[in-house]
Design an enzyme around this catalytic site. Sequence first.
Site, PDB file in Angstrom:
ATOM      1  N   CYS A  46       0.857  -0.928   0.019  1.00  0.00           N
ATOM      2  CA  CYS A  46      -0.320   0.338   0.023  1.00  0.00           C
ATOM      3  C   CYS A  46       0.804   0.963   0.343  1.00  0.00           C
ATOM      4  O   CYS A  46       0.307   2.275  -0.216  1.00  0.00           O
ATOM      5  CB  CYS A  46      -1.152   0.272   1.411  1.00  0.00           C
ATOM      6  SG  CYS A  46      -1.567  -1.372   1.655  1.00  0.00           S
ATOM      7  N   VAL A  84       6.884 -21.216  -5.032  1.00  0.00           N
ATOM      8  CA  VAL A  84       6.738 -22.515  -4.757  1.00  0.00           C
ATOM      9  C   VAL A  84       5.896 -22.861  -6.465  1.00  0.00           C
ATOM     10  O   VAL A  84       5.518 -21.640  -7.084  1.00  0.00           O
ATOM     11  CB  VAL A  84       5.256 -22.963  -4.256  1.00  0.00           C
ATOM     12  CG1 VAL A  84       4.216 -24.335  -4.258  1.00  0.00           C
ATOM     13  CG2 VAL A  84       5.858 -22.880  -2.703  1.00  0.00           C
TER      14      VAL A  84
HETATM   15  C1  LIG Z   1       0.148  -0.311  -5.348  1.00  0.00           C
HETATM   16  C2  LIG Z   1      -0.718  -0.462  -4.230  1.00  0.00           C
HETATM   17  C3  LIG Z   1      -1.415   0.171  -3.381  1.00  0.00           C
HETATM   18  C4  LIG Z   1      -1.964  -0.611  -2.146  1.00  0.00           C
HETATM   19  N1  LIG Z   1      -3.086   0.106  -0.846  1.00  0.00           N
HETATM   20  C5  LIG Z   1      -4.169  -0.369  -0.226  1.00  0.00           C
HETATM   21  C6  LIG Z   1      -4.230   0.548   0.513  1.00  0.00           C
HETATM   22  O1  LIG Z   1      -4.335   1.670   0.084  1.00  0.00           O
HETATM   23  N2  LIG Z   1      -5.204   0.147   1.340  1.00  0.00           N
HETATM   24  C7  LIG Z   1      -5.274  -1.842   1.493  1.00  0.00           C
HETATM   25  O2  LIG Z   1      -6.344  -2.272   2.086  1.00  0.00           O
HETATM   26  N3  LIG Z   1      -5.091  -1.968   0.548  1.00  0.00           N
HETATM   27  C8  LIG Z   1      -4.066  -2.167  -0.747  1.00  0.00           C
HETATM   28  N4  LIG Z   1      -3.393  -2.796  -1.363  1.00  0.00           N
HETATM   29  C9  LIG Z   1      -3.570  -4.642  -1.463  1.00  0.00           C
HETATM   30  C10 LIG Z   1      -2.922  -4.688  -0.669  1.00  0.00           C
HETATM   31  O3  LIG Z   1      -1.036  -4.254  -0.754  1.00  0.00           O
HETATM   32  C11 LIG Z   1      -2.816  -6.205  -1.089  1.00  0.00           C
HETATM   33  O4  LIG Z   1      -3.820  -6.328  -0.538  1.00  0.00           O
HETATM   34  C12 LIG Z   1      -2.018  -7.054   0.264  1.00  0.00           C
HETATM   35  O5  LIG Z   1      -0.885  -7.286   0.095  1.00  0.00           O
HETATM   36  C13 LIG Z   1      -2.535  -8.434   0.112  1.00  0.00           C
HETATM   37  O6  LIG Z   1      -1.523  -9.462   1.011  1.00  0.00           O
HETATM   38  P1  LIG Z   1      -1.715 -11.123   0.198  1.00  0.00           P
HETATM   39  O7  LIG Z   1       0.188 -11.692   1.217  1.00  0.00           O
HETATM   40  O8  LIG Z   1      -2.228 -11.777   0.565  1.00  0.00           O
HETATM   41  O9  LIG Z   1      -0.407 -10.735  -1.316  1.00  0.00           O
HETATM   42  P2  LIG Z   1       0.540 -10.072  -1.613  1.00  0.00           P
HETATM   43  O10 LIG Z   1       0.901  -8.955  -0.528  1.00  0.00           O
HETATM   44  O11 LIG Z   1       0.637 -10.318  -3.570  1.00  0.00           O
HETATM   45  O12 LIG Z   1       1.701 -10.885  -1.316  1.00  0.00           O
HETATM   46  C14 LIG Z   1       1.809 -12.687  -1.760  1.00  0.00           C
HETATM   47  C15 LIG Z   1       3.438 -12.168  -2.503  1.00  0.00           C
HETATM   48  O13 LIG Z   1       3.412 -14.364  -2.570  1.00  0.00           O
HETATM   49  C16 LIG Z   1       4.746 -14.219  -3.207  1.00  0.00           C
HETATM   50  N5  LIG Z   1       4.448 -14.951  -4.058  1.00  0.00           N
HETATM   51  C17 LIG Z   1       3.254 -15.290  -5.366  1.00  0.00           C
HETATM   52  N6  LIG Z   1       3.543 -16.214  -5.680  1.00  0.00           N
HETATM   53  C18 LIG Z   1       4.606 -17.069  -5.022  1.00  0.00           C
HETATM   54  C19 LIG Z   1       4.735 -18.797  -5.176  1.00  0.00           C
HETATM   55  N7  LIG Z   1       4.299 -19.105  -5.654  1.00  0.00           N
HETATM   56  N8  LIG Z   1       5.673 -19.049  -4.700  1.00  0.00           N
HETATM   57  C20 LIG Z   1       5.956 -18.223  -3.173  1.00  0.00           C
HETATM   58  N9  LIG Z   1       6.052 -17.116  -3.286  1.00  0.00           N
HETATM   59  C21 LIG Z   1       5.137 -16.575  -3.947  1.00  0.00           C
HETATM   60  C22 LIG Z   1       4.375 -12.570  -3.898  1.00  0.00           C
HETATM   61  O14 LIG Z   1       6.429 -12.678  -3.895  1.00  0.00           O
HETATM   62  C23 LIG Z   1       4.302 -12.261  -2.487  1.00  0.00           C
HETATM   63  O15 LIG Z   1       4.951 -11.042  -1.948  1.00  0.00           O
HETATM   64  C24 LIG Z   1      -2.646  -1.999  -2.128  1.00  0.00           C
HETATM   65  C25 LIG Z   1      -1.789  -2.432  -3.100  1.00  0.00           C
HETATM   66  C26 LIG Z   1      -1.204  -2.463  -3.869  1.00  0.00           C
HETATM   67  C27 LIG Z   1      -0.121  -2.589  -5.127  1.00  0.00           C
END
Ligand SMILES: Cc1cc2nc3c(=O)[nH]c(=O)nc-3n(C[C@H](O)[C@H](O)[C@H](O)COP(=O)(O)OP(=O)(O)OC[C@H]3O[C@@H](n4cnc5c(N)ncnc54)[C@H](O)[C@@H]3O)c2cc1C
Length: 454
Positions: A46, A84
Amino acid sequence: MAEKLVVIGGNAGGMSAASQARKRRGRDDLEIVVFERGHFTSYSSCGIPYWVGDVVDGPDELVTRRPEVFRAEYAMDVRLRHEVTAVDLGARRVTARDVDTGEVTHEPFDQLVYAPGASPIRPDWAVGDLAGVFGQQTLDDGADLRDWLAGEPAPRTAVVVGGGYIGVEMAEALVRRDLQVTMVEKLPQPMSTVDPDMGALVREAMCGMGIDVRTGVAVEALAGKHGRVSAVVTDAGRLPADVVILGLGVRANSALARAAGIPVGPTGGVVTDRRMRAGDGVWAAGDCVETLNRVSGRPVYVPLGTHANKQGRVAGINIGGGYATFPGVVGTAVTKVCDLEVGRTGLLERDAEAAGFDFVTATVRSTNRAGYFPGAAGMTVKMIAERRTGRLLGAQVVGRAEAAKRIDALAIALWNEMTVEEMSGLDLGYAPPYAPVWDPVLIAARKTADAVQR
Ligand SMILES: Cc1cc2nc3c(=O)[nH]c(=O)nc-3n(C[C@H](O)[C@H](O)[C@H](O)COP(=O)(O)OP(=O)(O)OC[C@H]3O[C@@H](n4cnc5c(N)ncnc54)[C@H](O)[C@@H]3O)c2cc1C
């Protein structure tokens, strides 16, 4: 013997789950192995637009907990740069590839947390070898974009394709970096997370910052020179672009899950129960899952950090032997463009229609503070209520200071299924520096209640 927990994805969903599980189960009881494809753990995606726009420092400042901390203090085996590539539920093991060396390993598990997040949507025209085309999801993506902006020849023109909240935030960041920015959006207004009449206010603010907003325009191709992107070709002409940002939304990274037989719903997200369980000893959280919209009663895909952290926490508590559930969402989100704040909760008009509600809307224009108080500025509040019952279905707020967080009061009303009539008498705070004597939220509730009674 200790059980083994394998976590796929080292950010909000995965590390919240792993940390909660560790709090409840010591290292002798639970071995934890985390696979993370990138260079970072527990970071704030974010914050990327603000890092790119030089509002905040990074990347270290955007990292909440570094891998060394997870290793030393949480006794986790964190394997960075490991992707993975397969999950075998029958054999209960994952296959991982070292991104740098290509070495392939297998890791057995008793419990699995599936949290690989999402990927920016990349249409056919954006698939290719041209350098300078960026989606934004991980901190590594933010770092790559910053490197490009600092490289030679220095980019001067940018095209942001897609006017969702990430596109709008990135467009502002690039303006702050002195690029000439054009936004291309197929829909009539940017910020499709609010209704078009509210999106029009966002457009005004973007134009005020010098962003060239082209709506009703579709991208057809990218053009390049010497391997670098040089233009975006649209159905309304060609736009120079030394850098292109894809702001077309994201898709759940659910392919591995689907291939493994973990259920994936119609939204493309992994299906879980309330405890974030996606199968026997399989848990999922974050941008890879779908969730329940408490207003429409339908499964929805809402990839936000606020949900990822909570869902991961729920999964971790359950893995740790406790009991926790994720209650679903009402669709609350906030953002800003320049000094214009934008908040939404619940259903937009199109969502209410799709869910089959008969509804009324009302929009009021008021101010954030008493009109005579320094800094008083306009604020627009829109409400949507069910016609028969007067129950609030959704609300949107656009305005200057303190507009965005007003959405929280509306979200609580929505969560508790209040009617707009009830809301019009809410005991909200009033003092001239914070609100007019009739808060815009109260005026909007009253006006919507009038529309319900008509
Ligand atoms: C620019 C931007 C601004 C945002 N602003 C907001 C905001 O203001 N408010 C809000 O609530 N949300 C916001 N979000 C959304 C928020 O960042 C995401 O919802 C959150 O990061 C999701 O977390 P996650 O762990 O599910 O996924 P991710 O953050 O995508 O993390 C998943 C991780 O898994 C890793 N990965 C993927 N595939 C594999 C694999 N096969 N093997 C090993 N590792 C893997 C990736 O490298 C990554 O580090 C924003 C997102 C972005 C991109």
